[in-house]
Scaffold this motif. Structure first.
Motif, short mmCIF file in Angstrom:
data_model
loop_
_atom_site.label_atom_id
_atom_site.label_comp_id
_atom_site.label_asym_id
_atom_site.label_seq_id
_atom_site.Cartn_x
_atom_site.Cartn_y
_atom_site.Cartn_z
N GLN A 101 0.84 -1.24 0.13
CA GLN A 101 0.03 -0.07 0.00
C GLN A 101 0.98 1.27 0.15
OE1 GLN A 101 -3.28 -2.07 2.77
NE2 GLN A 101 -3.23 0.08 2.94
N ALA A 102 1.76 1.30 0.92
CA ALA A 102 2.64 2.39 0.91
C ALA A 102 3.38 2.73 -0.41
CB ALA A 102 3.83 2.23 2.10
N ALA A 103 3.68 1.44 -1.12
CA ALA A 103 4.47 1.72 -2.22
C ALA A 103 3.48 2.17 -3.28
CB ALA A 103 5.25 0.49 -2.89
N GLY A 104 2.25 2.27 -3.18
CA GLY A 104 1.33 2.72 -4.19
C GLY A 104 0.63 1.72 -5.04
N TYR A 105 0.48 0.38 -4.59
CA TYR A 105 -0.23 -0.48 -5.27
C TYR A 105 -1.67 -0.62 -4.66
CZ TYR A 105 4.38 -1.77 -7.25
OH TYR A 105 5.48 -1.93 -7.99
N ASP A 106 -2.61 -0.84 -5.46
CA ASP A 106 -4.01 -1.28 -4.78
C ASP A 106 -3.90 -2.66 -4.34
OD1 ASP A 106 -5.46 1.06 -5.11
OD2 ASP A 106 -5.50 0.82 -7.32
N THR A 107 -3.94 -2.93 -3.10
CA THR A 107 -3.69 -4.13 -2.22
C THR A 107 -4.97 -4.72 -1.77
OG1 THR A 107 -1.47 -3.20 -1.94
CG2 THR A 107 -2.11 -5.11 -0.57
N GLY A 108 -5.05 -6.17 -1.98
CA GLY A 108 -6.08 -6.79 -1.12
C GLY A 108 -5.43 -7.54 -0.19
N LEU A 109 -6.30 -8.05 0.89
CA LEU A 109 -5.74 -8.40 2.04
C LEU A 109 -6.82 -9.66 2.62
CD1 LEU A 109 -3.66 -9.06 4.40
CD2 LEU A 109 -4.72 -6.94 5.39
N TYR A 110 -6.52 -11.09 2.71
CA TYR A 110 -7.48 -11.80 3.02
C TYR A 110 -7.02 -12.63 4.12
CZ TYR A 110 -10.98 -15.58 2.96
OH TYR A 110 -11.62 -16.77 3.23
N THR A 111 -7.47 -12.41 5.24
CA THR A 111 -7.00 -13.14 6.51
C THR A 111 -8.10 -13.76 7.32
OG1 THR A 111 -7.24 -10.73 7.60
CG2 THR A 111 -5.06 -11.38 6.74
N SER A 112 -7.82 -14.40 8.46
CA SER A 112 -8.71 -15.00 9.23
C SER A 112 -8.29 -15.31 10.61
CB SER A 112 -9.44 -16.17 8.60
OG SER A 112 -8.69 -17.18 8.33
N THR B 263 -3.59 -18.49 4.37
CA THR B 263 -4.15 -19.66 4.60
C THR B 263 -5.02 -19.73 5.71
OG1 THR B 263 -2.39 -20.85 5.79
CG2 THR B 263 -2.37 -20.98 3.49
N GLY B 264 -6.06 -20.50 5.66
CA GLY B 264 -7.07 -20.72 6.74
C GLY B 264 -6.46 -21.77 7.89
N LEU B 265 -6.33 -22.96 7.52
CA LEU B 265 -5.66 -23.87 8.20
C LEU B 265 -4.93 -24.73 7.35
CD1 LEU B 265 -7.84 -25.92 10.91
CD2 LEU B 265 -5.97 -27.11 9.54
N GLY B 266 -3.63 -25.18 7.66
CA GLY B 266 -2.72 -25.97 6.74
C GLY B 266 -2.19 -25.15 5.80
N GLY B 267 -2.53 -25.72 4.48
CA GLY B 267 -2.02 -25.34 3.25
C GLY B 267 -2.27 -26.14 2.26
N ARG B 268 -1.80 -27.41 2.35
CA ARG B 268 -2.08 -28.41 1.02
C ARG B 268 -3.42 -28.31 0.77
NH1 ARG B 268 -2.55 -34.16 0.67
NH2 ARG B 268 -3.00 -34.09 2.98
#
Length: 435
Positions: A70-81, A145-150
């Motif tokens: 964001q600070a670099a000027g990119y439109d940035t999505g963020l998905y967390t839980s 990731t939500g849980l794990g990865g694979r």
């Protein structure tokens, strides 16, 4: 559905979330995610991604990398839980939560398709996030990731970089009962010829990561092998600074003891992203570290809520994360002029509770409580387990009651810590005093 809360109630009722009920909400396998992805036109292919897995530190790492973009000027999505007080915290663009109207419209418009499919809460909301990022035309999205990865439903993406923060014991009934087995699941996010940064590793996990990276012909960076954080100090106002390789006096808004390791991981990730021709100048890195909470809305990471008495909360919830918190609390209580250490504490029933309690400070006044979720360990049961570890205090049936009692009993120089569970912190931040 015409109202936002009605839509969220429907979502949670039709697709109960892991956050509330635990393992019974978990769906292994990628079939449903792939069918949803096809239905929505593969939205994740319309933007770049960074994929982040790990036992602890995913949230801090994801938010800080997003803040740097964001600070670099990119439109940035963020998905967390998970979220703390509002579902919309999970899906953000440039720090702003997804709109209520988009949530309502998405659920209404696609109900005919997903209801017969019976996706999990996380499967459907991941598709929602990817569609939102596509519609908002983000340059890049940071995906946790939500849980794990694979077998995690986020694992349909082909990122520019994969990051695995660390491996510890958590969700062992799903991910495995050894560090090697857990590392195998997390290593599943490593993709063909996509570089990967490993924040922390050990003798049991390194061969797993090296093997997977070798299979995928992926460049692997072990951040521990060349620590970019050389030292740290606080100034007279209490601000934390790192002396880092290439970033002298790097101010960090996040002050938990664990954050130095996260910072090392993040700086290695920034270096790899630079090789992928992302323009992340020093000024953006400094602003991302200095203002991660303001830029992204991050909360609950060694967050100071008030002074006199001091109240700090943290979402650390397993032995791997809470040993840093225990170390930090010991340091605070041992400082000259320190007041009484008071700990408001609750846990959920799928964590390594006995191990955690053995780590925690004994020279504290304890307030055992339970969050308002079905997974919470009843406060009296937690009190009994704590007593076996030499921790003693009273029980409270709500976080609000426990916190208010701790404040009432405190002197101005006392220190109150609230944590043990994401849900305890969520209940704390829902109190009117801290909104």
């Amino acid at each position: 559905m015409t109202a936002y809360q009605e839509a969220i109630d429907y979502l949670c009722r039709q697709m109960p979330m892991f956050q509330q009920i635990g393992n019974s909400a978990y769906k292994a396998g990628m079939d449903t995610s792939l069918r949803l992805d096809e239905h929505f036109g593969h939205p994740h292919r319309q933007f770049h991604t960074v994929h982040i897995a790990g036992t602890n530190g995913k949230g801090s790492t994801a938010h800080t990398i997003a803040a740097i973009f964001q600070a670099a000027g990119y439109d940035t999505g963020l998905y967390t839980s998970p979220h703390l007080t509002d579902f919309r915290e999970r899906i953000r663009v440039n720090g702003v939560p997804i709109s209520k109207d988009f949530v309502i419209e998405f659920l209404n418009r696609n109900r005919y398709f997903y209801e017969p499919l019976k996706p999990s809460f996380f499967e459907l909301t991941t598709s929602m996030a990817f569609c939102y990022f596509r519609d908002r035309k983000v340059d890049i999205a940071i995906i946790e990731t939500g849980l794990g990865g694979r077998l995690d439903c986020t694992n349909i993406i082909m990122p520019d970089l994969s990051v695995i923060t660390n491996i510890g014991f958590d969700h062992i009934s799903i991910l495995g009962d050894t560090l090697g087995k857990i590392a195998y699941e997390k290593a599943g996010i490593i993709k063909q010829e996509v570089p990967v940064v490993i924040g922390e590793d050990c003798g049991e996990t390194r061969p797993v990561f090296m093997g997977k990276a070798g299979e995928c012909n992926s460049r692997i960076v072990f951040a521990q092998d060349k620590c970019k954080i050389l030292s740290s100090h606080k100034d007279s106002s209490g601000k934390l600074f790192y002396d880092a390789d290439g970033y002298r006096n790097l101010e960090s808004e996040l002050q938990g003891f664990c954050q130095a390791r996260n910072a090392n991981t993040i700086l290695h990730a920034v270096s790899e992203l630079g090789k992928a021709e992302w323009n992340l100048p020093e000024s953006a890195v400094r602003e991302g570290f200095r203002n991660v909470c303001g830029l992204t809305g991050l909360r609950g990471r060694w967050q100071t809520l008030q002074n006199s008495p001091t109240i700090v909360c943290d979402t650390g919830h397993n032995s791997h994360g809470l040993h840093y918190i225990a170390e930090q609390l010991d340091s605070i209580s041992a400082a000259d002029g320190a007041g009484t250490l008071r700990i408001v504490f609750g846990m959920v029933n799928d964590k390594d509770t006995v191990t955690v309690l053995k780590l925690m400070p004994k020279n504290a006044v304890w307030y055992f409580t339970q969050a308002g979720v079905s997974r919470a360990i009843p406060s009296d049961g937690l009190q009994r387990m704590a007593g076996e570890a030499g921790l003693y205090g009273k029980t409270y049936h709500s976080v609000s009651d426990a916190v208010k009692t701790a404040v009432r009993e405190s002197s101005p120089n006392d220190f109150i810590f609230v944590g043990g569970s994401t849900f305890v912190v969520a209940d704390l931040l829902s109190m009117s005093e801290f909104q």
